[in-house]
Design a protein around this motif. Structure first.
Motif, PDB file in Angstrom:
ATOM      1  N   GLY A  35       0.831  -1.200   0.000  1.00 41.33           N
ATOM      2  CA  GLY A  35       0.000   0.000   0.000  1.00 41.33           C
ATOM      3  C   GLY A  35       0.856   1.236   0.000  1.00 41.33           C
ATOM      4  O   GLY A  35       2.011   1.213  -0.450  1.00 41.33           O
ATOM      5  N   LEU A  36       0.286   2.323   0.513  1.00 34.25           N
ATOM      6  CA  LEU A  36       1.044   3.567   0.577  1.00 34.25           C
ATOM      7  C   LEU A  36       2.318   3.371   1.387  1.00 34.25           C
ATOM      8  O   LEU A  36       3.301   4.060   1.196  1.00 34.25           O
ATOM      9  CB  LEU A  36       0.182   4.661   1.197  1.00 34.25           C
ATOM     10  CG  LEU A  36      -1.007   5.073   0.328  1.00 34.25           C
ATOM     11  CD1 LEU A  36      -1.967   5.959   1.099  1.00 34.25           C
ATOM     12  CD2 LEU A  36      -0.512   5.785  -0.927  1.00 34.25           C
ATOM     13  N   PHE A 233       3.569  -2.229  10.003  1.00 37.44           N
ATOM     14  CA  PHE A 233       2.597  -1.468   9.208  1.00 37.44           C
ATOM     15  C   PHE A 233       2.491  -2.068   7.818  1.00 37.44           C
ATOM     16  O   PHE A 233       1.409  -2.254   7.271  1.00 37.44           O
ATOM     17  CB  PHE A 233       3.053  -0.005   9.128  1.00 37.44           C
ATOM     18  CG  PHE A 233       2.069   0.883   8.423  1.00 37.44           C
ATOM     19  CD1 PHE A 233       0.949   1.370   9.088  1.00 37.44           C
ATOM     20  CD2 PHE A 233       2.247   1.236   7.089  1.00 37.44           C
ATOM     21  CE1 PHE A 233       0.034   2.178   8.440  1.00 37.44           C
ATOM     22  CE2 PHE A 233       1.332   2.042   6.434  1.00 37.44           C
ATOM     23  CZ  PHE A 233       0.226   2.530   7.110  1.00 37.44           C
ATOM     24  N   SER A 236       0.439  -5.021   7.320  1.00 36.43           N
ATOM     25  CA  SER A 236      -0.941  -4.775   7.800  1.00 36.43           C
ATOM     26  C   SER A 236      -1.219  -5.480   9.121  1.00 36.43           C
ATOM     27  O   SER A 236      -2.311  -6.009   9.327  1.00 36.43           O
ATOM     28  CB  SER A 236      -1.993  -5.236   6.777  1.00 36.43           C
ATOM     29  OG  SER A 236      -1.799  -4.648   5.541  1.00 36.43           O
TER      30      SER A 236
HETATM   31  N1  PHE Z   1       0.044  -2.383   4.680  1.00 38.02           N
HETATM   32  C1  PHE Z   1      -0.494  -1.168   4.183  1.00 38.02           C
HETATM   33  C2  PHE Z   1       0.599  -0.329   3.571  1.00 38.02           C
HETATM   34  O1  PHE Z   1       1.721  -0.725   3.496  1.00 38.02           O
HETATM   35  C3  PHE Z   1      -1.177  -0.358   5.215  1.00 38.02           C
HETATM   36  C4  PHE Z   1      -2.250  -1.092   5.890  1.00 38.02           C
HETATM   37  C5  PHE Z   1      -2.150  -1.385   7.194  1.00 38.02           C
HETATM   38  C6  PHE Z   1      -3.349  -1.520   5.193  1.00 38.02           C
HETATM   39  C7  PHE Z   1      -3.117  -2.127   7.808  1.00 38.02           C
HETATM   40  C8  PHE Z   1      -4.305  -2.267   5.798  1.00 38.02           C
HETATM   41  C9  PHE Z   1      -4.181  -2.562   7.119  1.00 38.02           C
HETATM   42  O2  PHE Z   1       0.329   0.769   3.164  1.00 38.02           O
END
Ligand code: PHE
Length: 454
Positions: A35-36, A233, A236
């Motif tokens: 993701g971001l 992070f 997730s």
């Molecule tokens: N893993 C995602 C990212 O790297 C962020 C995220 C965290 C999405 C938790 C869903 C749940 O941006």
């Protein structure tokens, strides 16, 4: 939480249990992980905390804490066949654990309220890059600031919530899985195109060198904690998403193998993102460690100077938008599944309710980065940064700690669900009991500002 049957999706309100196919599950979990965090945050923290040495550290953190905790979350979800609250309750028969599990339903809801704002920025930037509007000015910092000060971020945030809700409302196999099965391979194709473009820029190789040649003297204790926090992070973890996805996984799927595949996928996407951002930055003399503004303020300068820049810039922002949307979907699914279980609502009704509520509480965040609410700060931060800080730095490690303690000390049958050989099981338990809790507490103390390095 007290209901023992609803979480299996075989109870009232569900015609049949919703389940992922096996590759669908892996792609969907990668969609949540990538993701971001990979595309926007990873490059600038790598730039700031030691380049290649930091990247290696991140890999170590993924392996020694990330994967074991990921396996723990998936096991809790499949073992409990419920949302985080009902799964924790069912597996321990303790209301206290049910309440602790409930925290990781609130966190993704709050995270989504501002994650959708940043996802909205990426769509806006994709549009203005393709249409060349972005490159009409040459001061990209000013451009970003005036965009953030307008009401447009709210419009884009609503678009993101609408798209996310639309996918989630269609269910697990017909919505979330289908969406990820198309977009995650699509994302890889876009990444490869942009990587080739970046690697062939004159001067780009200096960026590769910075990203892939380790210099361990640049590492500090602070880099270790940042790498650990980011491993959490990025996979997730600590937000109930992997627990929630775990409930839809078939019994025969190996969770250990799935965790490896998801961790590997996350790493590959981060690696390619680095091979885009660093060569592009170095080729145009941009400092990669400059912080969150890197992709919105600095990279447009590189695109504006490159042949066909509006096209490549547009592709880059589309890529960010896709990565953000597949993660947003996983965030929304957590509270939606909880609402369906608790109030026995249909998926559609639960989604409309949850997405609307989340969209509404996100509006002040969207207006807080220089917008009409920009003058108000909480603890010295604009609202968006404040919600991000509380969720990512306090609630997320707290939920991570709850997971590790639960699997390490409370849930006695975790090993059966995870399906590990006795060798790996012993290593896993060692990490869950002694390594991960200590590290998570350290991340917490560091992120909350209790311990610092200057
Ligand atoms: N893993 C995602 C990212 O790297 C962020 C995220 C965290 C999405 C938790 C869903 C749940 O941006």
């Amino acid at each position: 939480m007290q209901n023992h049957t609803s979480g299996d999706n075989s109870g009232k309100g569900h015609s049949k249990a919703e389940r992922f196919s096996s590759t669908g599950f892996i792609l969907t979990a990668i969609g949540s992980a990538v993701g971001l965090g990979n595309m926007w945050k990873f490059p600038y923290i790598t730039g700031k905390y030691g380049g290649a040495a930091f990247f290696l550290l991140f890999i170590v953190c993924l392996l020694i804490v990330g994967l074991p905790v990921l396996l723990a979350e998936l096991s809790i979800g499949r073992g409990g066949r419920g949302n985080p609250a009902s799964s924790f309750f069912r597996l321990s028969n303790s209301k206290t654990w049910g309440v602790l599990g409930f925290i990781s339903i609130v966190v993704p809801f709050l995270i989504l309220s501002f994650y959708s704002v940043i996802a909205g920025w990426t769509i806006h930037y994709a549009v203005i890059s393709f249409s060349n509007v972005l490159y009409e000015s040459s001061d990209f910092t000013e451009h970003f600031n005036s965009f953030a000060a307008s009401n447009l971020p709210v419009v884009w945030q609503i678009v993101v919530m609408f798209l996310t809700g639309w996918v989630v409302a269609k269910g697990i196999s017909g919505g979330i899985e289908k969406f990820n099965k198309i977009l995650i391979p699509g994302l890889l194709a876009l990444l490869v195109i942009l990587m080739v473009r970046a690697l062939t820029l004159p001067g780009g190789m200096a960026g590769v060198d910075f990203f892939l040649r380790p210099d361990f003297s640049k590492l500090s204790t602070e880099s270790v904690l940042v790498a650990l926090g980011h491993a959490f992070f990025s996979l997730s973890l600590g937000m109930g998403t992997m627990v929630t996805y775990g409930r839809y996984v078939e019994r025969q799927q190996s969770l250990g193998a799935a965790s490896l595949a998801v961790g590997g996928g996350d790493l590959i996407y981060a690696l390619i993102a680095g091979l885009i951002v660093f060569p592009t930055s170095f080729a145009f003399g941009i400092e990669p460690g400059q912080g969150p503004g890197l992709v919105f303020m600095a990279l447009p300068a590189a695109f504006s100077a490159m042949p066909l820049g509006s096209f490549f810039g547009g592709l880059f922002f589309i890529l960010l938008a896709i990565a953000a949307l597949t993660s947003a979907v996983s965030l929304l699914e957590v509270p939606v599944a909880f609402v369906m279980d608790t109030w026995k609502w249909t998926r559609k009704k639960a989604t409309i309710f949850t997405a609307t509520a989340c969209g509404l509480i996100g509006i002040p965040s969207a207006l807080s980065v220089g917008g009409i609410l920009g003058g108000y700060t909480i603890a010295g931060k604009p609202l968006l940064d404040f919600v991000d800080f509380v969720c990512s730095n306090i609630l997320l490690p707290m939920c991570g700690l709850i997971v590790t303690l639960f699997v390490g000390y409370v849930w006695k049958k975790a090993g059966e669900e995870a399906g590990l050989s006795s060798f790996w099981f012993r290593i896993w338990m060692f990490v869950m009991r002694y390594i991960a809790p200590v590290l998570v507490v350290l991340i917490f103390l560091y992120s909350a500002g209790v311990i610092g390095f200057k």
